[in-house]
Motif scaffolding. Sequence first.
Motif, mmCIF file in Angstrom:
data_model
loop_
_atom_site.group_PDB
_atom_site.id
_atom_site.type_symbol
_atom_site.label_atom_id
_atom_site.label_comp_id
_atom_site.label_asym_id
_atom_site.label_seq_id
_atom_site.Cartn_x
_atom_site.Cartn_y
_atom_site.Cartn_z
ATOM 1 N N VAL A 1 0.845 -1.193 0.000
ATOM 2 C CA VAL A 1 0.000 0.000 0.000
ATOM 3 C C VAL A 1 0.881 1.243 0.000
ATOM 4 C CG1 VAL A 1 -1.800 1.246 1.263
ATOM 5 C CG2 VAL A 1 -1.763 -1.250 1.282
ATOM 6 N N ALA A 2 0.531 2.199 -0.838
ATOM 7 C CA ALA A 2 1.252 3.475 -0.853
ATOM 8 C C ALA A 2 0.818 4.293 0.356
ATOM 9 C CB ALA A 2 0.949 4.227 -2.135
ATOM 10 N N CYS A 3 1.739 5.104 0.874
ATOM 11 C CA CYS A 3 1.403 5.931 2.041
ATOM 12 C C CYS A 3 0.747 7.246 1.634
ATOM 13 C CB CYS A 3 2.634 6.172 2.901
ATOM 14 S SG CYS A 3 3.944 7.132 2.121
ATOM 15 N N SER A 4 1.017 7.695 0.407
ATOM 16 C CA SER A 4 0.414 8.946 -0.066
ATOM 17 C C SER A 4 0.621 9.072 -1.572
ATOM 18 C CB SER A 4 1.024 10.150 0.659
ATOM 19 O OG SER A 4 2.407 10.258 0.378
ATOM 20 N N ARG A 5 0.185 10.214 -2.071
ATOM 21 C CA ARG A 5 0.329 10.517 -3.490
ATOM 22 C C ARG A 5 0.756 11.961 -3.651
ATOM 23 N NH1 ARG A 5 -4.093 7.776 -7.538
ATOM 24 N NH2 ARG A 5 -2.522 7.416 -9.106
ATOM 25 N N THR A 6 1.566 12.228 -4.661
ATOM 26 C CA THR A 6 1.980 13.606 -4.917
ATOM 27 C C THR A 6 0.853 14.350 -5.624
ATOM 28 O OG1 THR A 6 2.900 13.155 -7.110
ATOM 29 C CG2 THR A 6 4.374 12.859 -5.207
ATOM 30 N N GLN A 7 1.012 15.660 -5.729
ATOM 31 C CA GLN A 7 0.021 16.450 -6.468
ATOM 32 C C GLN A 7 -0.028 16.031 -7.929
ATOM 33 O OE1 GLN A 7 1.123 20.524 -5.679
ATOM 34 N NE2 GLN A 7 -0.353 20.667 -3.996
ATOM 35 N N GLY A 8 1.088 15.528 -8.431
ATOM 36 C CA GLY A 8 1.154 15.057 -9.810
ATOM 37 C C GLY A 8 0.595 13.658 -10.004
ATOM 38 N N GLY A 9 0.175 13.015 -8.923
ATOM 39 C CA GLY A 9 -0.441 11.696 -9.014
ATOM 40 C C GLY A 9 0.508 10.520 -8.847
ATOM 41 N N TYR A 10 1.759 10.789 -8.477
ATOM 42 C CA TYR A 10 2.716 9.703 -8.277
ATOM 43 C C TYR A 10 2.514 9.069 -6.904
ATOM 44 C CZ TYR A 10 5.199 11.544 -12.319
ATOM 45 O OH TYR A 10 5.532 11.961 -13.578
ATOM 46 N N TRP A 11 2.540 7.741 -6.859
ATOM 47 C CA TRP A 11 2.435 7.027 -5.591
ATOM 48 C C TRP A 11 3.722 7.203 -4.807
ATOM 49 C CZ3 TRP A 11 -2.153 5.627 -4.188
ATOM 50 C CH2 TRP A 11 -3.083 5.194 -5.124
ATOM 51 N N LEU A 12 3.591 7.334 -3.494
ATOM 52 C CA LEU A 12 4.746 7.416 -2.599
ATOM 53 C C LEU A 12 4.661 6.294 -1.567
ATOM 54 C CD1 LEU A 12 4.901 11.273 -2.010
ATOM 55 C CD2 LEU A 12 6.354 9.881 -3.515
#
Length: 125
Positions: A46-57
Amino acid sequence: MTISMIKLPLATSVEGRYPMTISTLAKAADASIHTVRNYMAEGLIVACSRTQGGYWLFDEPALNRLILIRTAMVAGLRLQDIKPLLAALDPQDRRKINREKVLIDAQIAQNHQQLTQLSQLLEHI
């Protein structure tokens, strides 16, 4: 070989660099981006967050799970064998984790026995 004997590789190149992108996560665990996306689709990572550009982090627990999955697969387990262990890790129920570990250790022992039999068969060919 038991799962406790397997040493997980340390991702020294990403130490302290969290959150990380999917490409950094994949590289740190010696996996492909496609593999990471598949594991995400199956709910294993599971990703912890997403950037404003939509990239998974991704964070350190995601990296640890990915390394665990990759190590278990190298040990001869299939995803269907690994999924119960990952599910047991989610609630951090120690008894459930230990129960799944026993099952995985048994599966590894069975895989080892099958490989030994295969090796013996190949010697007679």
